[in-house]
Structures are given as structure tokens and as C-alpha cells.
Design an enzyme around this catalytic site. Structure first.
Site, PDB file in Angstrom:
ATOM      1  N   HIS A 106      41.874 -31.434 -24.311  1.00 43.66           N
ATOM      2  CA  HIS A 106      41.110 -32.459 -23.848  1.00 43.66           C
ATOM      3  C   HIS A 106      41.474 -33.738 -24.775  1.00 43.66           C
ATOM      4  CE1 HIS A 106      38.811 -30.523 -20.572  1.00 43.66           C
ATOM      5  NE2 HIS A 106      39.190 -29.247 -21.338  1.00 43.66           N
ATOM      6  N   GLU A 162      42.574 -39.269 -19.448  1.00 43.43           N
ATOM      7  CA  GLU A 162      42.465 -37.952 -20.161  1.00 43.43           C
ATOM      8  C   GLU A 162      43.562 -36.884 -19.286  1.00 43.43           C
ATOM      9  OE1 GLU A 162      38.763 -36.419 -20.540  1.00 43.43           O
ATOM     10  OE2 GLU A 162      39.351 -34.460 -21.626  1.00 43.43           O
ATOM     11  N   GLU A 203      39.642 -31.133 -28.540  1.00 48.13           N
ATOM     12  CA  GLU A 203      39.584 -32.830 -28.211  1.00 48.13           C
ATOM     13  C   GLU A 203      40.463 -33.390 -29.170  1.00 48.13           C
ATOM     14  OE1 GLU A 203      37.790 -33.592 -25.995  1.00 48.13           O
ATOM     15  OE2 GLU A 203      36.278 -32.227 -25.341  1.00 48.13           O
ATOM     16  N   HIS A 255      41.069 -31.159 -16.702  1.00 44.99           N
ATOM     17  CA  HIS A 255      40.860 -32.004 -15.538  1.00 44.99           C
ATOM     18  C   HIS A 255      42.203 -31.959 -14.854  1.00 44.99           C
ATOM     19  CE1 HIS A 255      37.432 -33.387 -17.758  1.00 44.99           C
ATOM     20  NE2 HIS A 255      38.226 -33.476 -18.819  1.00 44.99           N
TER      21      HIS A 255
HETATM   22 ZN   LIG Z   1      38.079 -33.369 -21.123  1.00 50.40          ZN
END
Ligand SMILES: [Zn+2]
Length: 317
Positions: free
Chosen positions: A200, A145, A282, A108
Site C-alpha cells: 500500500h 495507489e 505502507e 486495492h
Molecule cells: Zn491502501
């Protein structure tokens, strides 16, 4: 972040929560995580304006850490600059990664929220279409995030450099948005990366805890052809999982992957279009209070960065 089809109910709940936090930012609710397409949210995206960003980020990489405004971030950068360091926790000599090129993809972009129209445009990921990028998720207290992934990326870079690696970012928050998911993949390809890792954090409902690694499925469709890198990516992902668990003391996700911390997907542009070994990490669930306490801790991020670097080192040495 991402969600999985099979957990439709959970996913719906998570999206509702995400929507509450990210109200107003297009793409936030539905794509909360990684680029969310209606099918499976949380994916990364790539886009294709590649060339110049790559050059830019590569240049930046050689120089200073970028000073970002986010509070979390500023502190982390300052710390990173110190150099020094990581002596000896890896068993492969002083510069085990000398000659290796590693691409880090901070998931992102904090500025995506300001460009809802641009990030929502479609890009081709071989197995389908995906949004260029998404805003990502955030903790309930609003730590995004995108800020997390940049803060962690800087620390990871510091760790990898100490081991002799050349590190390139897909972006360093300098872009007005994105880059799109297809472009994120292409940057790793153009760099001929020995390994690429996309950072992430997930946005699942509270109570869902832990980290997991997303591996590319073997796909051959359209521009996607991961047949040659699916195997190496699995090895990278397994090494990363083991090292991350050891360095952070946190457990693999309790809500997918059978507790093994590995999930294989064919709907992420960032993986589908990669021609180098690549995985997504993640790091935890931002929507869970206990995980959020870790993700927002600078100290925990230091451990996480070491875990990422250790995993890459294990894969490449
Ligand atoms: Zn993400």
C-alpha cells in the site's frame, strides 16, 4: 493507506483532500485508503469469493507478467521480464527462498473506482464489519495507489523469483474489482504462504512522510484468530522495516508509530483473517509531494522491491 483514530483532525483533512481528487468514486473519500471504515480508514479488505481467483492468479503467476495499461506499469513489466539479476545482494546463497511460497497482495484495484456499489458492501472481519475494498488514495497528480501497488508487486515478484520463491498474487488487476479484504486474506491462507505482504501507500496530509509496516494485533473474535501468527508477523514486519529502510534510504513514518515504522492494528480484515504470517507495508505518503516523487519513480520502486524481497528473505532464512 490508512489513518488512525487518534489523529482525527489530520484524518479529516486527508479525507477532504482525497475527496477532491477522487470525486465521484464512491468510497474514495472516506475509505480512501484501505478500505476505510468510518473508524479507521485505510484498511484492506478481503472477501470471500476466493477459490477461483486464487487459482487464476496462481496460474498467472507461473506465466507472464500481466500487461497493464497504466503507463507506469507497462514499463515496469517490460523491465521485469528480463529476469536475470539480483545476484548476490543476499547472503544466503543462490536460491535462499527455494521451496517457499510467498503471497503478495497488491492493495486495492485500479478498477475499483468503476464499482462503487460492489466494493462498498460489508464483509465480516471478525472484529467487526468492513467494506469489501476501497479505491485507495492517489498522488495529487493522479497516480493511483492501486497502480502503484501493482507496479511494485510485479517488481517484488521478479526479485523473489530470482531467489527461488514461488510467488502468488491475490489479484493482478484482472478482476473487475477487489478482491474483498476477507478474500485477500483467505488467498494467503489457502496458499499456505510462508509469508504474505500487502502493499500500500498512505494518504495522510502533506508533511507526513515516510513508510511504515502494519502488524496484526493478537485477536480472537469471530472468524479472526491471529494468536498463532501475531508473533511471526511481528518478526516479518520488523525484518521488512529494516530491509526496506536500508534498500530505499527512506525513513520510517514521522506521523505515527513513534518513528519506529511499526503500527499494530486489529481493524484490518486482511490481517485479522490471515492464518499465515502477514503484514501491510505502507511505502510512503502519496499526498506528500516529496514522498510522491519517490513513489512515482520507477527507479525508486526498484529499490523498494529489493527492500521488500530482502525483508522477506531475512524472515525466511
Ligand atoms: Zn491502501
Amino acid at each position: 493507506m490508512r489513518f488512525v483514530k487518534r489523529r482525527t483532525a489530520r484524518r479529516t483533512a486527508a479525507l477532504l483532500i482525497a475527496g477532491a481528487v477522487c470525486a465521484g468514486a464512491a468510497g474514495c473519500g472516506l475509505s480512501g485508503g484501505h478500505g476505510g471504515s468510518p473508524g479507521r480508514s485505510g484498511k484492506p479488505s478481503r472477501s470471500s469469493s476466493a477459490g477461483k481467483t486464487a487459482g487464476k492468479t496462481a496460474g498467472k503467476d507461473s506465466g507472464k507478467e500481466t500487461g497493464r495499461s497504466g503507463s507506469e506499469h507497462g514499463g515496469a513489466d517490460r523491465h521485469d521480464k528480463g529476469g536475470g539479476g539480483h545476484s548476490g545482494s543476499h547472503p544466503h546463497g543462490k536460491d535462499p527462498l527455494r521451496g517457499k511460497v510467498i503471497v503478495i497482495d497488491p492493495g486495492h484495484n485500479p478498477r475499483n473506482r468503476d464499482q462503487p456499489d460492489k466494493i462498498s458492501r460489508s464483509v465480516d472481519i471478525g472484529t467487526g464489519k468492513k467494506e469489501c475494498d476501497t479505491t485507495g488514495t492517489a498522488t495529487n497528480s493522479g497516480y493511483s495507489e492501486a497502480e502503484f501497488t501493482l507496479a511494485l508487486a510485479h517488481r517484488v515478484r521478479t526479485e523473489l523469483r530470482k531467489r527461488g520463491a514461488t510467488v502468488k498474487f491475490t489479484h493482478d488487476g484482472e478482476e473487475p474489482y477487489g478482491p474483498c479484504v476477507d478474500e485477500r486474506a483467505k488467498k494467503g491462507n489457502r496458499a499456505h504462504a510462508d509469508a504474505a505482504v500487502s502493499l500500500h501507500a498512505d494518504g495522510a496530509p502533506g508533511g507526513s512522510r515516510g513508510f511504515h509496516v502494519i502488524l496484526p494485533a493478537s485477536v480472537h473474535r469471530g472468524d479472526a484468530d491471529t494468536r498463532a501468527v501475531a508473533g511471526p508477523s511481528r518478526r516479518l514486519g520488523t525484518d521488512l522495516r529494516d530491509a526496506f529502510r536500508k534498500a530505499t534510504g527512506t525513513r520510517p513514518a514521522n506521523y505515527l508509530g513513534n518513528g519506529e515504522g511499526l503500527d499494530t492494528r486489529d481493524d484490518l480484515g486482511g490481517l485479522n483473517l490471515s492464518t499465515v504470517p502477514k503484514v501491510f507495508l505502507e511505502c510512503g505518503n502519496m499526498r506528500d509531494a516529496a514522498d510522491a516523487a519517490l513513489l512515482t519513480s520507477r527507479k525508486w520502486r526498484e529499490k523498494a522491491a529489493r527492500g521488500v524481497a530482502d525483508g522477506i528473505t531475512a524472515f525466511l532464512t
